[in-house]
Design a protein around this motif. Sequence first.
Motif, PDB file in Angstrom:
ATOM      1  N   GLU A  68      58.380  17.297 -30.700  1.00 34.32           N
ATOM      2  CA  GLU A  68      59.823  16.218 -30.853  1.00 34.32           C
ATOM      3  C   GLU A  68      60.495  15.180 -30.316  1.00 34.32           C
ATOM      4  O   GLU A  68      61.070  14.399 -31.466  1.00 34.32           O
ATOM      5  CB  GLU A  68      60.471  17.318 -32.001  1.00 34.32           C
ATOM      6  CG  GLU A  68      60.267  18.456 -33.167  1.00 34.32           C
ATOM      7  CD  GLU A  68      59.858  17.628 -34.504  1.00 34.32           C
ATOM      8  OE1 GLU A  68      60.990  16.335 -34.844  1.00 34.32           O
ATOM      9  OE2 GLU A  68      59.365  17.628 -35.103  1.00 34.32           O
ATOM     10  N   ASP A  69      61.081  16.070 -28.768  1.00 40.10           N
ATOM     11  CA  ASP A  69      61.325  15.343 -28.656  1.00 40.10           C
ATOM     12  C   ASP A  69      60.487  13.805 -28.058  1.00 40.10           C
ATOM     13  O   ASP A  69      61.355  12.991 -28.166  1.00 40.10           O
ATOM     14  CB  ASP A  69      61.626  16.146 -27.219  1.00 40.10           C
ATOM     15  CG  ASP A  69      63.096  17.563 -27.135  1.00 40.10           C
ATOM     16  OD1 ASP A  69      63.690  17.108 -27.910  1.00 40.10           O
ATOM     17  OD2 ASP A  69      62.864  17.832 -26.488  1.00 40.10           O
ATOM     18  N   LYS A  72      60.414  10.887 -30.649  1.00 43.45           N
ATOM     19  CA  LYS A  72      62.118  10.881 -31.654  1.00 43.45           C
ATOM     20  C   LYS A  72      62.436  10.060 -31.147  1.00 43.45           C
ATOM     21  O   LYS A  72      63.262   8.723 -32.140  1.00 43.45           O
ATOM     22  CB  LYS A  72      63.409  11.873 -30.860  1.00 43.45           C
ATOM     23  CG  LYS A  72      65.051  11.640 -31.210  1.00 43.45           C
ATOM     24  CD  LYS A  72      65.768  12.744 -30.309  1.00 43.45           C
ATOM     25  CE  LYS A  72      67.006  12.213 -30.395  1.00 43.45           C
ATOM     26  NZ  LYS A  72      68.068  13.556 -29.808  1.00 43.45           N
ATOM     27  N   GLU A  76      63.402   7.131 -34.473  1.00 46.60           N
ATOM     28  CA  GLU A  76      65.051   6.410 -34.715  1.00 46.60           C
ATOM     29  C   GLU A  76      64.407   4.760 -34.750  1.00 46.60           C
ATOM     30  O   GLU A  76      65.517   4.278 -35.534  1.00 46.60           O
ATOM     31  CB  GLU A  76      65.327   6.711 -33.086  1.00 46.60           C
ATOM     32  CG  GLU A  76      65.836   7.782 -32.483  1.00 46.60           C
ATOM     33  CD  GLU A  76      66.767   8.039 -30.763  1.00 46.60           C
ATOM     34  OE1 GLU A  76      66.135   7.094 -30.527  1.00 46.60           O
ATOM     35  OE2 GLU A  76      67.189   9.220 -30.626  1.00 46.60           O
TER      36      GLU A  76
END
Length: 105
Positions: A68-69, A72, A76
């Motif tokens: 998930e990181d 990200k 965005e």
Amino acid sequence: MPKEKSTRKAPEKRQVRRKKDPNAPKRGLSAYMFFANDNRDKVREENPGISFGQVGKQLGDKWKALSEDDRKPYDEKAAKDKKRYEEEKAAYLAKGDDEEEEESS
């Protein structure tokens, strides 16, 4: 012996599609597409002579393996591009409504 009835349907008239307006705003890219655009060249360098389909398959596998990181920044970018598209679409539709009003006057 009687002929069997044909199961074929009578040819229907083709529906005529409207031409797409070249001035219409382009859709926003997904997070995956931003990832794929950034990593496509790396995959080709790591695997010279790889086919187009195999590039896509490897990109998909890498995308699924991302945490998930790591996703990200792409999420965005996708959110930002979606907002851009919605703003451009609203302006485009408003412009189209103005032109229709002028023609009907």
